[in-house]
Motif scaffolding. Structure first.
Motif, PDB file in Angstrom:
ATOM      1  N   ILE A  88       0.832  -1.210   0.000  1.00 35.09           N
ATOM      2  CA  ILE A  88       0.000   0.000   0.000  1.00 35.09           C
ATOM      3  C   ILE A  88       0.867   1.261   0.000  1.00 35.09           C
ATOM      4  O   ILE A  88       0.605   2.210  -0.740  1.00 35.09           O
ATOM      5  N   ASN A  89       1.922   1.262   0.826  1.00 39.42           N
ATOM      6  CA  ASN A  89       2.795   2.430   0.851  1.00 39.42           C
ATOM      7  C   ASN A  89       3.528   2.644  -0.450  1.00 39.42           C
ATOM      8  O   ASN A  89       3.738   3.774  -0.892  1.00 39.42           O
ATOM      9  N   ARG A  92       1.137   4.173  -2.862  1.00 38.24           N
ATOM     10  CA  ARG A  92       0.853   5.567  -2.517  1.00 38.24           C
ATOM     11  C   ARG A  92       2.048   6.457  -2.772  1.00 38.24           C
ATOM     12  O   ARG A  92       1.938   7.680  -2.732  1.00 38.24           O
ATOM     13  N   LYS A  94       5.112   6.318  -1.026  1.00 39.05           N
ATOM     14  CA  LYS A  94       5.887   6.649   0.178  1.00 39.05           C
ATOM     15  C   LYS A  94       7.109   5.790   0.283  1.00 39.05           C
ATOM     16  O   LYS A  94       7.207   4.698  -0.064  1.00 39.05           O
TER      17      LYS A  94
END
Length: 94
Positions: A88-89, A92, A94
């Protein structure tokens, strides 16, 4: 060995026979049909060999993962959560 490998080998052999008969009779059409059958057989045999290779490679990994999950369910759940957060990071940015 799976059915694709066996069928491909049979088609290749049949194509060789057809090409040989066409050569003996001087029939160019039969010769080219034999060559086409050989190509089809070789492609199908290659596909069957690839399926076997994937099966032999992936199946042990899946079996290992199932055994790991059965033996260490909390560790597996934690690892799954950490990997989920990492994915997920990364999505996104990050």
């Amino acid at each position: 060995m799976n059915t694709d490998t066996l069928t491909g080998s049979a088609n290749d052999l049949g194509g060789k026979l057809k090409e040989g008969v066409g050569q003996a009779l001087g029939d160019k059409s039969l010769q080219s049909e034999g060559k086409a059958d050989q190509l089809d057989g070789k492609l199908q045999k290659g596909f069957g060999d690839a399926k076997d290779a994937v099966e032999q490679t992936v199946r042990p990994a899946i079996d290992y993962a199932r055994q790991f999950i059965r033996e260490r369910p909390f560790t597996a759940a934690t690892l799954g959560g950490v990997l989920g957060i990492a994915i997920i990071n990364s999505l996104r940015g990050k």
